[in-house]
Design a protein around this motif. Sequence first.
Motif, PDB file in Angstrom:
ATOM      1  N   ILE B   7       0.885  -1.172   0.000  1.00 32.35           N
ATOM      2  CA  ILE B   7       0.000   0.000   0.000  1.00 32.35           C
ATOM      3  C   ILE B   7       0.920   1.218   0.000  1.00 32.35           C
ATOM      4  O   ILE B   7       1.817   1.307   0.840  1.00 32.35           O
ATOM      5  N   LYS B   8       0.723   2.121  -0.944  1.00 32.14           N
ATOM      6  CA  LYS B   8       1.629   3.276  -1.035  1.00 32.14           C
ATOM      7  C   LYS B   8       0.920   4.553  -0.645  1.00 32.14           C
ATOM      8  O   LYS B   8      -0.255   4.724  -0.975  1.00 32.14           O
ATOM      9  N   PHE B   9       1.614   5.420   0.049  1.00 32.77           N
ATOM     10  CA  PHE B   9       1.088   6.757   0.258  1.00 32.77           C
ATOM     11  C   PHE B   9       2.212   7.752   0.501  1.00 32.77           C
ATOM     12  O   PHE B   9       3.314   7.377   0.888  1.00 32.77           O
ATOM     13  N   GLU B  10       1.911   9.000   0.231  1.00 31.64           N
ATOM     14  CA  GLU B  10       2.931  10.044   0.313  1.00 31.64           C
ATOM     15  C   GLU B  10       2.419  11.162   1.214  1.00 31.64           C
ATOM     16  O   GLU B  10       1.245  11.526   1.126  1.00 31.64           O
ATOM     17  N   VAL B  11       3.277  11.645   2.100  1.00 36.37           N
ATOM     18  CA  VAL B  11       2.857  12.765   2.952  1.00 36.37           C
ATOM     19  C   VAL B  11       3.900  13.873   2.908  1.00 36.37           C
ATOM     20  O   VAL B  11       5.086  13.619   2.758  1.00 36.37           O
ATOM     21  N   THR B  12       3.434  15.084   3.045  1.00 32.75           N
ATOM     22  CA  THR B  12       4.338  16.218   3.181  1.00 32.75           C
ATOM     23  C   THR B  12       4.198  16.701   4.621  1.00 32.75           C
ATOM     24  O   THR B  12       3.120  17.139   5.020  1.00 32.75           O
ATOM     25  N   ALA B  13       5.286  16.567   5.372  1.00 30.78           N
ATOM     26  CA  ALA B  13       5.234  16.927   6.795  1.00 30.78           C
ATOM     27  C   ALA B  13       5.468  18.418   6.956  1.00 30.78           C
ATOM     28  O   ALA B  13       6.369  18.988   6.334  1.00 30.78           O
ATOM     29  N   LEU B  19       5.374  14.704  13.325  1.00 32.10           N
ATOM     30  CA  LEU B  19       5.918  13.658  12.452  1.00 32.10           C
ATOM     31  C   LEU B  19       7.407  13.882  12.187  1.00 32.10           C
ATOM     32  O   LEU B  19       8.209  12.946  12.275  1.00 32.10           O
TER      33      LEU B  19
END
Lengths: 158, 56
Positions: B7-13, B19
């Motif tokens: 499962i892929k996901f991308e976050v911008t902290a 985080l």
Amino acid sequence: MNAGYSYIQKGNDYEFYTTYGSAYVVSFIDAGVYFKNHFLNSRIFTVDIKQTDTGPYNYYDYVVGITVAEIIFHFFESDDSRVVFYICDPTDGRINARKRKFKRWFENFNSGEFKMIESLMKNNTLELSIAFIFHKNNPFAYDLPTIIDKAKDDLGNK
Amino acid sequence: MKNDNIIKFEVTAEPGSLLEKIVHQVLRDRDENRKRIMENFLIRKEKIAKKLERRL
């Protein structure tokens, strides 16, 4: 499976030596402190793979990957509600190579029992790839994207 | 090829976010752990070398 090198377990450290004279330690470090008030609190660990001795030969040894995979899957045997995550080391510019290698190990050795959440995290100062591995029947692990998403905007002093 | 087990996901902290702090702390803990592992390894290596030296 048992196609990897024999390893010695000391607590959460697993040590093995290759036929080419190099040595590795695979460590599982308790990361519960970062997941307070969540079921995962006592079940989440980071995994780190450290080559402690390069040995006399600089030789690609595919058995190392098999051994690391066996160790990680062994770590789940005592408690399949555990979650293990691996942060690809960003310090030497080889982040993508590590990410590919870890993913390849997972794909080659996972018999379908495990899931991986692959998370790319970035901002002005960091770009990291984090892979969370867990048993497919662990319902709490599916909360991880929500937990991470919440923490990315949390500017509180914790 | 799509892998259903990933499962892929991308976050911008946000800079200074929880985080970001957690990630830096995890990396610091890992460095401390690596230091401990190397120290233990070198101590054991030295002990073994001394034992071998005595036998020769």
